[in-house]
Design an enzyme around this catalytic site. Structure first.
Site, PDB file in Angstrom:
ATOM      1  N   LYS A 113      32.269  40.564   7.701  1.00 49.23           N
ATOM      2  CA  LYS A 113      32.130  41.121   9.061  1.00 49.23           C
ATOM      3  C   LYS A 113      33.180  40.427   9.899  1.00 49.23           C
ATOM      4  CE  LYS A 113      30.516  40.735  12.867  1.00 49.23           C
ATOM      5  NZ  LYS A 113      31.353  40.682  14.111  1.00 49.23           N
ATOM      6  N   GLU A 156      30.446  26.703   9.168  1.00 44.61           N
ATOM      7  CA  GLU A 156      31.552  25.912   9.697  1.00 44.61           C
ATOM      8  C   GLU A 156      31.558  26.163  11.190  1.00 44.61           C
ATOM      9  OE1 GLU A 156      34.357  24.716  11.298  1.00 44.61           O
ATOM     10  OE2 GLU A 156      35.807  25.984  10.236  1.00 44.61           O
ATOM     11  N   CYS A 190      38.629  24.775  16.005  1.00 47.68           N
ATOM     12  CA  CYS A 190      37.419  23.950  15.952  1.00 47.68           C
ATOM     13  C   CYS A 190      37.777  22.487  15.695  1.00 47.68           C
ATOM     14  CB  CYS A 190      36.459  24.481  14.895  1.00 47.68           C
ATOM     15  SG  CYS A 190      37.277  24.942  13.377  1.00 47.68           S
ATOM     16  N   GLU A 192      32.715  22.216  23.506  1.00 45.99           N
ATOM     17  CA  GLU A 192      33.922  22.787  22.906  1.00 45.99           C
ATOM     18  C   GLU A 192      34.549  23.771  23.901  1.00 45.99           C
ATOM     19  OE1 GLU A 192      33.442  25.352  19.365  1.00 45.99           O
ATOM     20  OE2 GLU A 192      34.958  24.073  18.442  1.00 45.99           O
TER      21      GLU A 192
HETATM   22  P1  NAI Z   1      30.528  33.561  17.793  1.00 49.01           P
HETATM   23  O1  NAI Z   1      30.044  32.415  16.985  1.00 49.01           O
HETATM   24  O2  NAI Z   1      29.509  34.263  18.621  1.00 49.01           O
HETATM   25  O3  NAI Z   1      31.231  34.636  16.862  1.00 49.01           O
HETATM   26  C1  NAI Z   1      31.675  34.371  15.533  1.00 49.01           C
HETATM   27  C2  NAI Z   1      31.296  35.541  14.637  1.00 49.01           C
HETATM   28  O4  NAI Z   1      29.882  35.669  14.603  1.00 49.01           O
HETATM   29  C3  NAI Z   1      31.834  36.896  15.124  1.00 49.01           C
HETATM   30  O5  NAI Z   1      32.199  37.665  14.004  1.00 49.01           O
HETATM   31  C4  NAI Z   1      30.622  37.500  15.797  1.00 49.01           C
HETATM   32  O6  NAI Z   1      30.632  38.898  15.838  1.00 49.01           O
HETATM   33  C5  NAI Z   1      29.500  37.004  14.900  1.00 49.01           C
HETATM   34  N1  NAI Z   1      28.182  37.019  15.524  1.00 49.01           N
HETATM   35  C6  NAI Z   1      27.877  36.884  16.841  1.00 49.01           C
HETATM   36  N2  NAI Z   1      26.545  36.969  17.026  1.00 49.01           N
HETATM   37  C7  NAI Z   1      25.981  37.158  15.802  1.00 49.01           C
HETATM   38  C8  NAI Z   1      24.643  37.330  15.333  1.00 49.01           C
HETATM   39  N3  NAI Z   1      23.613  37.324  16.173  1.00 49.01           N
HETATM   40  N4  NAI Z   1      24.446  37.487  14.002  1.00 49.01           N
HETATM   41  C9  NAI Z   1      25.478  37.479  13.135  1.00 49.01           C
HETATM   42  N5  NAI Z   1      26.768  37.354  13.534  1.00 49.01           N
HETATM   43  C10 NAI Z   1      27.023  37.184  14.842  1.00 49.01           C
HETATM   44  O7  NAI Z   1      31.735  33.031  18.695  1.00 49.01           O
HETATM   45  P2  NAI Z   1      32.464  33.759  19.930  1.00 49.01           P
HETATM   46  O8  NAI Z   1      31.445  34.454  20.754  1.00 49.01           O
HETATM   47  O9  NAI Z   1      33.599  34.522  19.403  1.00 49.01           O
HETATM   48  O10 NAI Z   1      33.062  32.505  20.716  1.00 49.01           O
HETATM   49  C11 NAI Z   1      32.226  31.673  21.504  1.00 49.01           C
HETATM   50  C12 NAI Z   1      32.616  30.221  21.336  1.00 49.01           C
HETATM   51  O11 NAI Z   1      32.372  29.807  19.996  1.00 49.01           O
HETATM   52  C13 NAI Z   1      34.080  29.904  21.556  1.00 49.01           C
HETATM   53  O12 NAI Z   1      34.367  29.707  22.896  1.00 49.01           O
HETATM   54  C14 NAI Z   1      34.250  28.658  20.761  1.00 49.01           C
HETATM   55  O13 NAI Z   1      33.863  27.541  21.505  1.00 49.01           O
HETATM   56  C15 NAI Z   1      33.309  28.832  19.602  1.00 49.01           C
HETATM   57  N6  NAI Z   1      34.014  29.286  18.384  1.00 49.01           N
HETATM   58  C16 NAI Z   1      34.186  28.409  17.355  1.00 49.01           C
HETATM   59  C17 NAI Z   1      34.894  28.780  16.230  1.00 49.01           C
HETATM   60  C18 NAI Z   1      35.137  27.856  15.095  1.00 49.01           C
HETATM   61  O14 NAI Z   1      36.120  28.010  14.387  1.00 49.01           O
HETATM   62  N7  NAI Z   1      34.271  26.917  14.816  1.00 49.01           N
HETATM   63  C19 NAI Z   1      35.488  30.112  16.117  1.00 49.01           C
HETATM   64  C20 NAI Z   1      35.209  30.981  17.217  1.00 49.01           C
HETATM   65  C21 NAI Z   1      34.507  30.552  18.304  1.00 49.01           C
END
Ligand code: NAI
Ligand code: MG
Length: 499
Positions: free
Chosen positions: A190, A264, A299, A401
């Protein structure tokens, strides 16, 4: 297997249109069951470049069914043969590095020279690396009793659900799909709402080599598409990269089905610069560690830099000069070092943190580099990198973060104080220490609470090095042989009574 060999499409806008409104299920590009889609936007201009198909539960179901069916035959292939096919995907992707780099630049705003081309190359490299490990899916023989032959074997789990974010979507997808596939699983990915195209293209290219149904990719939002993927009864394992908040939701959903997860999550990685460090090397390490060329959207970003008091001011001045020399601009321009933030939402979030820092008593904000002059980029989500000084470790800027080009430099007096502050964080993904003193370096490697500790360098994720956090930064490791064995196989114990 797709019949016609795909030729690289070097015009990213044409490629974006070609990939519009498509999911990749069972080897074919198809629209979502509902026919719905959502816009894909170039963050450097706010121009809409494509629509992405909005996958929902019925699409998840079709993809998982296809994956389940295909996985049975895939699991019967010798591990080495699966590896050979995954390596073949890597070789093929190498021929598409340039088109993928341009496409990912267009959809994410990451600079092509400093980021996108590197990422596209690493994607192919990770496939080649894991493809070579197909014969490493070994079990053990266990001494038991005379007449009893006891062995363990590694078996694939079945269908893996992989949920990825937008910051380094190709690399993070590779770290999931490559080991999963080589271990004999089928995968349903996804993609992130903000970056669905380059990963779709990469999977389309891989589907020229892989049997249909082995690698599927859906676009869609988190609750509408990601959640049903985690919850689907045909999915036996979930691997996720993203925020802590969403990671916890995924973990809870997986707990209901009692399936394993790899998470992660975020970080607030400390960098400790001792007074005896090679200052220029440390400054260079801060630029790389903070991922300024990726607008800090990492991250592992070195977003808390602890500098010993005697060299603090010199370090700040040198770092500012280095970042000032970096060019913000059109992400597709080869001269550009720093591109844009991914989306309006992240732009507002980052700006919010900068405001918070500016309002913090005693804090100083050093704005670096310069906004792009080009009028056509006027609507782009550009943020000047900011170095904060005079911010305490308990400030929200140091706790949370930010995921933007914002770092805090904190002064410390002695080593013990630095270690204490570095470890005083919810996160534990990565850490570095910069010193010429061996004893201090060794001691820090033992005491820093992080999944990855580096001394006098700040390398990014490397194939073959286990990568993953402790504390709220996640569960499990990626990027290594162990991660394939521990996260994408299940062990069976077999006892044969031959007496
Ligand atoms: P997110 O964690 O919400 O999204 C990451 C993935 O999870 C996307 O594909 C999203 O569609 C999916 N997702 C969201 N809600 C879900 C659910 N209920 N069930 C299953 N999948 C779901 O992160 P987002 O909203 O893009 O960014 C928010 C913050 O997260 C950023 O500002 C940053 O601080 C952090 N982040 C950290 C990352 C890392 O590499 N550790 C990567 C992206 C964001
Ligand atoms: Mg989210």
């Amino acid at each position: 297997m797709l019949q016609n060999r795909l030729e690289p499409v070097l015009d990213p806008r044409a490629l974006a249109r070609e990939l519009s409104n498509k999911l990749l299920i069972d080897g074919a590009l198809v629209p979502a069951v509902t026919g719905r889609s959502f816009p894909v936007v170039n963050p450097a201009t706010q121009e809409q470049i494509a629509v992405a198909a909005e996958g929902t539960a019925p699409d998840v179901d079709v993809a998982v069914q296809a994956a389940r069916k295909a996985q049975k035959a895939w699991a019967k292939l010798a591990g080495r043969e699966r590896g050979r096919l995954v390596q073949e995907c890597g070789r093929l992707l190498n021929e598409h590095v340039e088109e993928i780099a341009r496409l990912i630049t267009l959809e994410t705003g990451k600079a092509i020279r400093t980021e996108s081309r590197v990422e596209a190359g690493v994607f192919a490299d990770v496939l080649v690396f894991y493809g070579g490990l197909g014969s490493e899916l070994k079990g053990e023989s266990v001494p038991f009793k005379p007449g009893m032959l006891t062995i363990t074997q590694r078996e694939p789990i079945g269908v893996v659900g992989a949920i990825i974010p937008w910051n380094v979507p190709l690399l993070l997808m590779a770290l999931k799909i490559a080991p999963a596939l080589v271990a004999g699983n089928a995968v349903v990915v996804k993609s992130a709402e903000e970056a669905p195209l380059a990963v779709l293209r990469a999977c389309q290219i891989m589907n020229q080599v892989l049997p249909p149904g082995i690698l599927n990719i859906l676009s869609g939002d988190g609750p509408g598409c990601g959640a049903p993927l985690v919850a689907h009864k045909g999915v036996g394992k979930v691997t996720f990269t993203g925020s802590v908040e969403t990671g916890k939701l995924v973990y809870k959903m997986a707990a209901d089905k009692l399936i394993p997860v790899t998470l992660e999550l975020g970080g607030k990685s400390p960098m400790i610069v001792m007074g005896d460090a090679d200052l220029d090397k440390a400054v260079e390490g801060a630029v790389i560690g903070m991922r300024f060329t990726r607008q800090g959207q990492s991250c592992t970003a070195a977003s808390r830099i602890f500098v010993q008091d005697g060299i603090h001011d010199a370090f700040v001045a040198k770092l500012k000069a280095k970042v000032d020399a970096m060019k913000m601009g059109d992400p597709l321009d080869e001269a550009t070092d720093i591109g844009t933030i991914i989306s309006k939402q992240q732009f507002d979030k980052v700006k919010g943190y900068i405001k918070l820092g500016e309002e913090t008593p005693g804090a100083t904000a050093l704005r670096c580099s310069a906004m792009p002059a080009d009028a056509k980029l006027g609507r782009g989500y550009f943020v000047q990198p900011v170095i904060f000084t005079g911010v305490a470790n308990d400030n929200r800027l140091c706790r949370e973060e930010i995921f933007g080009p914002v770092t805090c430099i904190l002064k410390f007096r002695d080593y013990e104080d630095a270690i204490r502050q570095a470890n005083d964080s919810e996160y534990g993904l990565a850490a570095t220490i910069w010193t010429r003193d061996l004893k201090t370096a060794l001691d820090a490697t033992q005491r820093l609470e992080a999944g990855l500790v580096q001394v006098n360098q700040n390398l990014v994720v490397q194939a073959n090095m286990s990568y993953g956090g402790v504390k709220s930064s996640g569960l499990g490791k990626e990027a290594s042989l162990e991660s394939m064995l521990e996260h994408f196989t299940q062990k069976k114990t077999i006892i044969l009574n031959l007496a």
